[in-house]
Design a protein around this motif. Sequence first.
Motif, PDB file in Angstrom:
ATOM      1  N   LYS A 167       0.867  -1.406   0.103  1.00  9.46           N
ATOM      2  CA  LYS A 167      -0.138  -0.118   0.007  1.00  9.46           C
ATOM      3  C   LYS A 167       0.842   1.361   0.141  1.00  9.46           C
ATOM      4  N   GLU A 168       2.090   1.148   0.430  1.00  9.46           N
ATOM      5  CA  GLU A 168       3.125   2.265   0.485  1.00  9.46           C
ATOM      6  C   GLU A 168       3.653   2.675  -0.894  1.00  9.46           C
ATOM      7  N   SER A 169       3.558   1.692  -1.854  1.00 10.52           N
ATOM      8  CA  SER A 169       4.349   1.501  -3.134  1.00 10.52           C
ATOM      9  C   SER A 169       3.941   2.987  -3.881  1.00 10.52           C
ATOM     10  N   LYS A 170       2.784   3.501  -3.861  1.00  5.92           N
ATOM     11  CA  LYS A 170       2.296   4.667  -4.645  1.00  5.92           C
ATOM     12  C   LYS A 170       3.341   5.755  -4.045  1.00  5.92           C
ATOM     13  N   GLN A 171       3.572   5.867  -2.890  1.00  2.00           N
ATOM     14  CA  GLN A 171       4.431   6.902  -2.440  1.00  2.00           C
ATOM     15  C   GLN A 171       5.867   6.631  -2.925  1.00  2.00           C
ATOM     16  N   SER A 172       6.303   5.385  -2.667  1.00  2.52           N
ATOM     17  CA  SER A 172       7.655   5.051  -3.236  1.00  2.52           C
ATOM     18  C   SER A 172       7.793   5.273  -4.664  1.00  2.52           C
ATOM     19  N   PHE A 173       6.978   5.036  -5.551  1.00  2.00           N
ATOM     20  CA  PHE A 173       6.901   5.614  -6.892  1.00  2.00           C
ATOM     21  C   PHE A 173       6.905   6.929  -7.353  1.00  2.00           C
ATOM     22  N   GLU A 174       6.463   7.919  -6.496  1.00  2.00           N
ATOM     23  CA  GLU A 174       6.477   9.224  -6.554  1.00  2.00           C
ATOM     24  C   GLU A 174       7.627   9.866  -5.868  1.00  2.00           C
ATOM     25  N   ILE A 175       8.495   9.020  -4.999  1.00  2.00           N
ATOM     26  CA  ILE A 175       9.845   9.589  -4.682  1.00  2.00           C
ATOM     27  C   ILE A 175      10.853   9.307  -5.905  1.00  2.00           C
ATOM     28  N   LEU A 176      10.663   8.091  -6.462  1.00  2.00           N
ATOM     29  CA  LEU A 176      11.352   7.730  -7.664  1.00  2.00           C
ATOM     30  C   LEU A 176      11.241   8.751  -8.738  1.00  2.00           C
ATOM     31  N   SER A 177      10.074   9.195  -9.255  1.00  2.00           N
ATOM     32  CA  SER A 177       9.753   9.843 -10.046  1.00  2.00           C
ATOM     33  C   SER A 177      10.333  11.155  -9.939  1.00  2.00           C
TER      34      SER A 177
ATOM     35  N   LEU B 222      13.312  11.343  -8.319  1.00  2.00           N
ATOM     36  CA  LEU B 222      14.679  11.216  -8.474  1.00  2.00           C
ATOM     37  C   LEU B 222      14.978  11.365 -10.124  1.00  2.00           C
ATOM     38  N   LYS B 223      13.874  10.689 -10.727  1.00  2.00           N
ATOM     39  CA  LYS B 223      14.233  10.820 -12.167  1.00  2.00           C
ATOM     40  C   LYS B 223      14.183  12.364 -12.679  1.00  2.00           C
ATOM     41  N   SER B 224      13.444  13.205 -12.269  1.00  2.00           N
ATOM     42  CA  SER B 224      13.410  14.627 -12.648  1.00  2.00           C
ATOM     43  C   SER B 224      14.597  15.196 -12.274  1.00  2.00           C
TER      44      SER B 224
ATOM     45  N   ILE C 141      18.351   9.162 -11.557  1.00  2.00           N
ATOM     46  CA  ILE C 141      18.219   7.983 -12.177  1.00  2.00           C
ATOM     47  C   ILE C 141      17.576   8.262 -13.606  1.00  2.00           C
ATOM     48  N   ALA C 142      17.590   7.390 -14.451  1.00  2.00           N
ATOM     49  CA  ALA C 142      16.954   7.302 -15.793  1.00  2.00           C
ATOM     50  C   ALA C 142      15.684   6.510 -16.051  1.00  2.00           C
ATOM     51  N   HIS C 143      15.650   5.351 -15.181  1.00  2.00           N
ATOM     52  CA  HIS C 143      14.694   4.313 -15.369  1.00  2.00           C
ATOM     53  C   HIS C 143      14.219   3.801 -13.978  1.00  2.00           C
ATOM     54  N   ILE C 144      12.827   3.389 -13.981  1.00  2.00           N
ATOM     55  CA  ILE C 144      12.395   2.989 -12.711  1.00  2.00           C
ATOM     56  C   ILE C 144      11.908   1.442 -13.090  1.00  2.00           C
TER      57      ILE C 144
END
Length: 294
Positions: free
Chosen positions: A112-122, A124-126, A130-133
């Motif tokens: 259930k926390e994965s949505k927040q994790s992907f937001e943080i990775l996004s 870091l992408k910006s 990182i280039a890819h997730i």
Amino acid sequence: MNLILGTVQFGLDYGITNESGKVSTIEAQHILQVASHAGIHLLDTAAAYGDSETVLGKLCHKRNEFNLISKIPSSKTHALDIRKSVDESLSRLQTSKLHAILFHDQQDVLSKESKQSFEILSELKSEQKIAHIGASFYSPDALESALAMHDLDIIQIPANCLDQRFQQSGLLDEAKRQGVEIHVRSLFLQGLLLSENNQLPTYLQQFKPELTRYFDLAKTLSLTPLQLALLYLSNNECMDYGVVGCLNRQQLIEITDASNYVQELLSEPQFKNKLDLSCLASSSEQLINPSLWK
């Protein structure tokens, strides 16, 4: 199919058939030279691979021909702090940007926390850290759920002549429709598929008929076991990269030569059209899932 150099052996004594232990730093340097010469430009590592990231940082920080893929440790063993994990990997690898960061544990993609994790990775992408997730998966069911939940750039899955679960599930076709790049690990099943003379541990003795069928087909096709292992991947158009590990430079030379050979074979319609490796698929998870070996 292109190759990625897996570097777990740079940091750990890894593999059921590994009798020489962790790769020395000097040998790792030689392996990287072979990889560069062979046109391999992606290196796969992880925070969980002992000191693999640190070794790569020392060997690669002045080289620009390699792009690095690392993985976020499982929340089962570490408190999940995405930004800290990425920054620590960047520091150990002595680089400012990763080609990709993958979740090492599929459950961290489904939580259930994965949505927040992907937001943080996004974020870091910006920030161009990182280039890819992406994420590493162990079961088709987990991949199916993840594809419905998140936008993934890369997935890493286990697959080989015996483990054809992901191909048979149809999920790789769906992943390609979503524009996902597919990386395949466990090509050699920790070395089990490379030598008919491997001494099988007691818990794998029951699977000798399935392994014998694999080695017999290699002989029928006039291939070495290594060539047959790589043939399965090269023959699957959904699979973009194969992650290969080695213990010394000679092994990597043999792997790249075998990969080139089977790709030449597959360019011959007469050979490709009669090829059917589905007969090797095993339904025995205790054989095809090394985490169950004990």
